[in-house]
Write an enzyme that holds these catalytic residues in place. Structure first.
Site, PDB file in Angstrom:
ATOM      1  N   ASN A  40      -1.944   1.611   1.975  1.00 41.61           N
ATOM      2  CA  ASN A  40      -2.830   0.543   1.506  1.00 41.61           C
ATOM      3  C   ASN A  40      -2.992  -0.519   2.580  1.00 41.61           C
ATOM      4  O   ASN A  40      -3.986  -1.227   2.619  1.00 41.61           O
ATOM      5  CB  ASN A  40      -2.210  -0.169   0.287  1.00 41.61           C
ATOM      6  N   ASN A  41      -1.973  -0.665   3.405  1.00 39.99           N
ATOM      7  CA  ASN A  41      -1.922  -1.801   4.328  1.00 39.99           C
ATOM      8  C   ASN A  41      -2.462  -1.427   5.702  1.00 39.99           C
ATOM      9  O   ASN A  41      -2.428  -0.274   6.110  1.00 39.99           O
ATOM     10  CB  ASN A  41      -0.491  -2.329   4.434  1.00 39.99           C
ATOM     11  N   LYS A  76       5.564 -11.584  -9.097  1.00 45.39           N
ATOM     12  CA  LYS A  76       6.284 -12.444  -8.139  1.00 45.39           C
ATOM     13  C   LYS A  76       6.304 -13.887  -8.644  1.00 45.39           C
ATOM     14  O   LYS A  76       7.325 -14.572  -8.565  1.00 45.39           O
ATOM     15  CB  LYS A  76       5.633 -12.373  -6.756  1.00 45.39           C
ATOM     16  N   PHE A 130       4.658 -13.384   4.673  1.00 45.84           N
ATOM     17  CA  PHE A 130       3.253 -13.126   4.966  1.00 45.84           C
ATOM     18  C   PHE A 130       3.103 -11.620   5.201  1.00 45.84           C
ATOM     19  O   PHE A 130       3.526 -10.862   4.356  1.00 45.84           O
ATOM     20  CB  PHE A 130       2.758 -14.109   6.041  1.00 45.84           C
ATOM     21  N   GLY A 144      14.564   0.415   1.686  1.00 44.87           N
ATOM     22  CA  GLY A 144      13.121   0.268   1.907  1.00 44.87           C
ATOM     23  C   GLY A 144      12.794  -0.275   3.283  1.00 44.87           C
ATOM     24  O   GLY A 144      13.677  -0.428   4.139  1.00 44.87           O
ATOM     25  N   TYR A 192       0.897  -7.335  -9.732  1.00 39.15           N
ATOM     26  CA  TYR A 192       1.941  -7.413  -8.701  1.00 39.15           C
ATOM     27  C   TYR A 192       2.208  -8.876  -8.340  1.00 39.15           C
ATOM     28  O   TYR A 192       3.349  -9.353  -8.387  1.00 39.15           O
ATOM     29  CB  TYR A 192       1.542  -6.624  -7.445  1.00 39.15           C
ATOM     30  N   SER A 206       6.211 -13.533  -1.991  1.00 36.14           N
ATOM     31  CA  SER A 206       5.096 -13.085  -1.170  1.00 36.14           C
ATOM     32  C   SER A 206       4.051 -14.178  -1.049  1.00 36.14           C
ATOM     33  O   SER A 206       3.880 -14.991  -1.969  1.00 36.14           O
ATOM     34  CB  SER A 206       4.462 -11.863  -1.849  1.00 36.14           C
ATOM     35  N   PHE A 209      15.460  -7.163  -2.681  1.00 37.60           N
ATOM     36  CA  PHE A 209      14.194  -6.578  -2.220  1.00 37.60           C
ATOM     37  C   PHE A 209      13.599  -5.620  -3.245  1.00 37.60           C
ATOM     38  O   PHE A 209      12.405  -5.317  -3.179  1.00 37.60           O
ATOM     39  CB  PHE A 209      14.414  -5.740  -0.950  1.00 37.60           C
ATOM     40  N   ARG A 226     -12.989  -5.186   0.419  1.00 36.85           N
ATOM     41  CA  ARG A 226     -12.117  -4.635  -0.625  1.00 36.85           C
ATOM     42  C   ARG A 226     -11.996  -5.686  -1.732  1.00 36.85           C
ATOM     43  O   ARG A 226     -11.661  -6.841  -1.430  1.00 36.85           O
ATOM     44  CB  ARG A 226     -10.738  -4.336  -0.007  1.00 36.85           C
TER      45      ARG A 226
HETATM   46  P1  NAD Z   1       9.710  -0.885  -0.049  1.00 37.29           P
HETATM   47  O1  NAD Z   1       9.016  -0.196  -1.171  1.00 37.29           O
HETATM   48  O2  NAD Z   1       9.776  -0.212   1.261  1.00 37.29           O
HETATM   49  O3  NAD Z   1      11.202  -1.247  -0.493  1.00 37.29           O
HETATM   50  C1  NAD Z   1      11.555  -1.513  -1.825  1.00 37.29           C
HETATM   51  C2  NAD Z   1      12.823  -0.722  -2.123  1.00 37.29           C
HETATM   52  O4  NAD Z   1      13.237  -0.992  -3.471  1.00 37.29           O
HETATM   53  C3  NAD Z   1      12.636   0.788  -2.031  1.00 37.29           C
HETATM   54  O5  NAD Z   1      13.704   1.348  -1.282  1.00 37.29           O
HETATM   55  C4  NAD Z   1      12.669   1.261  -3.481  1.00 37.29           C
HETATM   56  O6  NAD Z   1      13.170   2.564  -3.595  1.00 37.29           O
HETATM   57  C5  NAD Z   1      13.566   0.220  -4.099  1.00 37.29           C
HETATM   58  N1  NAD Z   1      13.356  -0.010  -5.536  1.00 37.29           N
HETATM   59  C6  NAD Z   1      12.184  -0.274  -6.167  1.00 37.29           C
HETATM   60  N2  NAD Z   1      12.389  -0.444  -7.486  1.00 37.29           N
HETATM   61  C7  NAD Z   1      13.733  -0.298  -7.699  1.00 37.29           C
HETATM   62  C8  NAD Z   1      14.555  -0.368  -8.852  1.00 37.29           C
HETATM   63  N3  NAD Z   1      14.034  -0.599 -10.052  1.00 37.29           N
HETATM   64  N4  NAD Z   1      15.880  -0.166  -8.707  1.00 37.29           N
HETATM   65  C9  NAD Z   1      16.412   0.084  -7.488  1.00 37.29           C
HETATM   66  N5  NAD Z   1      15.675   0.166  -6.365  1.00 37.29           N
HETATM   67  C10 NAD Z   1      14.347  -0.037  -6.465  1.00 37.29           C
HETATM   68  O7  NAD Z   1       9.038  -2.339   0.098  1.00 37.29           O
HETATM   69  P2  NAD Z   1       9.231  -3.453   1.227  1.00 37.29           P
HETATM   70  O8  NAD Z   1       7.953  -3.544   1.982  1.00 37.29           O
HETATM   71  O9  NAD Z   1      10.483  -3.248   1.946  1.00 37.29           O
HETATM   72  O10 NAD Z   1       9.299  -4.740   0.308  1.00 37.29           O
HETATM   73  C11 NAD Z   1      10.536  -5.300  -0.114  1.00 37.29           C
HETATM   74  C12 NAD Z   1      10.254  -6.478  -1.025  1.00 37.29           C
HETATM   75  O11 NAD Z   1       9.440  -7.434  -0.340  1.00 37.29           O
HETATM   76  C13 NAD Z   1       9.486  -6.104  -2.297  1.00 37.29           C
HETATM   77  O12 NAD Z   1       9.993  -6.870  -3.363  1.00 37.29           O
HETATM   78  C14 NAD Z   1       8.067  -6.525  -1.975  1.00 37.29           C
HETATM   79  O13 NAD Z   1       7.350  -6.863  -3.138  1.00 37.29           O
HETATM   80  C15 NAD Z   1       8.287  -7.742  -1.100  1.00 37.29           C
HETATM   81  N6  NAD Z   1       7.161  -8.011  -0.199  1.00 37.29           N
HETATM   82  C16 NAD Z   1       6.699  -7.030   0.634  1.00 37.29           C
HETATM   83  C17 NAD Z   1       5.596  -7.273   1.454  1.00 37.29           C
HETATM   84  C18 NAD Z   1       5.036  -6.194   2.340  1.00 37.29           C
HETATM   85  O14 NAD Z   1       3.878  -6.296   2.715  1.00 37.29           O
HETATM   86  N7  NAD Z   1       5.798  -5.172   2.710  1.00 37.29           N
HETATM   87  C19 NAD Z   1       4.978  -8.533   1.449  1.00 37.29           C
HETATM   88  C20 NAD Z   1       5.491  -9.523   0.619  1.00 37.29           C
HETATM   89  C21 NAD Z   1       6.581  -9.240  -0.209  1.00 37.29           C
HETATM   90  N1  UFG Z   2      -7.668  -3.851   5.831  1.00 34.48           N
HETATM   91  C1  UFG Z   2      -8.685  -3.062   6.330  1.00 34.48           C
HETATM   92  N2  UFG Z   2      -8.560  -1.710   6.201  1.00 34.48           N
HETATM   93  C2  UFG Z   2      -7.483  -1.107   5.627  1.00 34.48           C
HETATM   94  C3  UFG Z   2      -6.443  -1.933   5.126  1.00 34.48           C
HETATM   95  C4  UFG Z   2      -6.568  -3.298   5.251  1.00 34.48           C
HETATM   96  O1  UFG Z   2      -9.674  -3.561   6.847  1.00 34.48           O
HETATM   97  O2  UFG Z   2      -7.451   0.125   5.533  1.00 34.48           O
HETATM   98  C5  UFG Z   2      -7.764  -5.313   5.994  1.00 34.48           C
HETATM   99  C6  UFG Z   2      -7.747  -6.081   4.694  1.00 34.48           C
HETATM  100  O3  UFG Z   2      -9.049  -6.213   4.172  1.00 34.48           O
HETATM  101  C7  UFG Z   2      -7.138  -7.423   5.131  1.00 34.48           C
HETATM  102  C8  UFG Z   2      -6.171  -7.023   6.249  1.00 34.48           C
HETATM  103  O4  UFG Z   2      -6.610  -5.744   6.690  1.00 34.48           O
HETATM  104  O5  UFG Z   2      -8.128  -8.257   5.688  1.00 34.48           O
HETATM  105  C9  UFG Z   2      -4.725  -6.910   5.796  1.00 34.48           C
HETATM  106  O6  UFG Z   2      -4.655  -6.052   4.652  1.00 34.48           O
HETATM  107  P1  UFG Z   2      -3.262  -5.505   4.089  1.00 34.48           P
HETATM  108  O7  UFG Z   2      -3.581  -4.608   2.947  1.00 34.48           O
HETATM  109  O8  UFG Z   2      -2.448  -4.966   5.201  1.00 34.48           O
HETATM  110  O9  UFG Z   2      -2.527  -6.835   3.602  1.00 34.48           O
HETATM  111  P2  UFG Z   2      -2.969  -7.922   2.514  1.00 34.48           P
HETATM  112  O10 UFG Z   2      -2.998  -9.234   3.230  1.00 34.48           O
HETATM  113  O11 UFG Z   2      -4.156  -7.518   1.773  1.00 34.48           O
HETATM  114  O12 UFG Z   2      -1.751  -7.878   1.500  1.00 34.48           O
HETATM  115  C10 UFG Z   2      -0.394  -7.774   1.956  1.00 34.48           C
HETATM  116  C11 UFG Z   2       0.422  -7.018   0.906  1.00 34.48           C
HETATM  117  C12 UFG Z   2       0.490  -7.821  -0.345  1.00 34.48           C
HETATM  118  C13 UFG Z   2       1.075  -9.154  -0.055  1.00 34.48           C
HETATM  119  C14 UFG Z   2       0.243  -9.851   1.001  1.00 34.48           C
HETATM  120  C15 UFG Z   2       0.852 -11.167   1.378  1.00 34.48           C
HETATM  121  O13 UFG Z   2      -0.167  -5.771   0.625  1.00 34.48           O
HETATM  122  O14 UFG Z   2       1.331  -7.176  -1.258  1.00 34.48           O
HETATM  123  O15 UFG Z   2       0.159  -9.033   2.165  1.00 34.48           O
HETATM  124  O16 UFG Z   2       2.177 -10.977   1.736  1.00 34.48           O
HETATM  125  F1  UFG Z   2       1.073  -9.906  -1.179  1.00 34.48           F
END
Ligand code: NAD
Ligand code: UFG
Length: 340
Positions: A201-202, A156, A181, A14, A152, A128, A84, A295
């Site tokens: 989404n992000n 966590k 973060f 990932g 979600y 997270s 992860f 949102r």
């Molecule tokens: P990602 O989706 O890119 O990576 C997750 C990986 O896990 C993927 O490769 C997916 O195929 C694999 N996976 C999911 N479920 C599985 C299962 N049941 N068995 C085996 N493999 C599985 O996400 P990421 O952004 O790299 O996030 C990694 C971790 O960090 C996640 O647990 C996520 O919740 C956490 N996290 C991410 C963010 C963020 O914004 N990216 C923020 C805070 C926490």
């Molecule tokens: N935003 C926009 N337009 C978009 C997407 C986001 O204005 O199309 C804004 C949001 O309202 C927010 C900021 O950009 O103010 C960041 O949004 P993200 O969706 O990128 O991130 P969040 O802080 O909402 O959430 C992310 C992850 C969560 C995680 C959290 C803290 O999606 O899973 O960070 O780690 F829990």
């Protein structure tokens, strides 16, 4: 350098996992990746190996597969696990809570059971900043109250509590709960990066897709927050810094200090409009946007107090906003369709 240590990385294909695998290989660890590719591509691992110049061992499968886990721990002498693997889309978790709890919570239980049976007691868990809910004040310290507003986030929190119980039950467990973060950016080579399978989404991947012409404008969710310019403020952290934090967390596990929840952030908050401006500078063109409603579920501001990571792990973020945007842009520009 070779450490003679083998790390199991669940979800290693990932976004954060792939960047962390490179750092681990560079630091001399051997890496076994367990991934079911539900949200990633095998191509990411091929690129990891070519960038690091060393192979990984891939076990394709699910963390909920007990027999597979038993075989994996039987076949490899694992020193520590970085976990992860998980589903991470907040909106999807509201629609499919059972799927999220099964994947994230039950999957973590299966993993910990297999670890216990194999006598592996070192775990780094991806938590997270979402576990802080809407924080009472800023910056956010690890001793702040926790709370979740969606399945979600609750998955966590539940996992954090399960891991705390595990630690209380048996002192040989060493557990780092890393509260990320907002991870952004990509490897400086432009060869690996974030590859959302759907409409992002992000914020950062959305902006990047506007820049490359896949979306026509950014919707800025809310411009009436009590922040510097009315738009939401977050603590964006470069994925390369985040990956480095995991290497430091492994070293901390070796010191056998038990369980700790630790923020991984920079301590600096940027608004949506500041992020957009910085990305425009990196890609060299203006990016269209519209101010729209908030949102649901979003908070105004969120940024870390990063002191504990500095004091406990000896880690602080080094890369700034410019590198985050330049690296994210290089990845998006060179791979407009991701790993496809
Ligand atoms: P990602 O989706 O890119 O990576 C997750 C990986 O896990 C993927 O490769 C997916 O195929 C694999 N996976 C999911 N479920 C599985 C299962 N049941 N068995 C085996 N493999 C599985 O996400 P990421 O952004 O790299 O996030 C990694 C971790 O960090 C996640 O647990 C996520 O919740 C956490 N996290 C991410 C963010 C963020 O914004 N990216 C923020 C805070 C926490
Ligand atoms: N935003 C926009 N337009 C978009 C997407 C986001 O204005 O199309 C804004 C949001 O309202 C927010 C900021 O950009 O103010 C960041 O949004 P993200 O969706 O990128 O991130 P969040 O802080 O909402 O959430 C992310 C992850 C969560 C995680 C959290 C803290 O999606 O899973 O960070 O780690 F829990």
């Amino acid at each position: 350098m070779h450490t003679n240590k083998t790390i199991l990385v669940t979800g290693g294909a990932g976004y954060i996992g792939s960047h962390t695998c490179i750092k681990l290989l560079e630091a001399g660890y051997d890496v076994v990746v367990l991934d079911n590719f539900s949200n990633s591509s095998p191509e990411a691992l091929r690129r990891v190996e070519s960038l690091a110049g060393r192979p990984t061992t891939l076990v394709q499968g699910d963390i909920n597969d007990h027999a597979l886990l038993a075989r994996l721990f039987g076949a490899h002498k694992i020193d520590a696990v970085i976990h992860f693997a998980g589903l991470k889309a907040v909106g999807e978790s509201v629609e499919q809570p059972l799927r999220y709890y099964h994947n994230n919570v039950t999957g973590t239980l299966a993993l910990c059971q297999a670890m216990q049976t194999a006598g592996v007691f070192n775990l780094v868990f991806s938590s997270s900043a979402t576990v802080y809910g809407d924080p009472a004040s800023l910056p956010i310290r690890e001793d702040f109250a926790t709370g979740a507003t969606n399945p979600y986030g609750r998955s966590k929190l539940i996992i954090e509590e399960i891991l705390s119980d595990l630690h209380r039950s048996a002192p040989e467990w060493n557990l780092a709960l890393l509260r990320y973060f907002n991870p952004v950016g990509a490897h400086p080579s432009g060869r690996i990066g974030e590859d959302p399978s759907d409409i992002p989404n992000n914020l950062m991947p959305y902006i990047a897709q506007v820049a490359v012409g896949r979306r026509d404008h950014l919707s800025v969710f809310g411009s009436d927050y009590d922040t510097k310019d009315g738009t939401g403020v977050r603590d964006y952290i470069h994925v390369q810094d985040l990956a480095e934090g995991h290497v430091k967390a492994l070293e901390w596990l070796d010191r056998k200090e038990g369980l700790k929840a630790i923020n991984l952030g920079t301590g600096t908050g940027y608004s949506v409009l500041e992020m957009l401006k910085a990305f425009e500078k990196a890609c060299g063109k203006p990016l269209p946007y519209k101010l729209v409603d908030r949102r649901p579920g979003d908070i105004a501001s969120c940024y870390a107090d990063p002191a504990m990571a500095r004091d406990v792990l000896g880690w602080s973020a080094k890369l700034g906003l410019e590198a985050m945007c330049e690296d994210a842009w290089r990845w998006q520009r060179d791979n407009p369709k991701g790993y496809e």
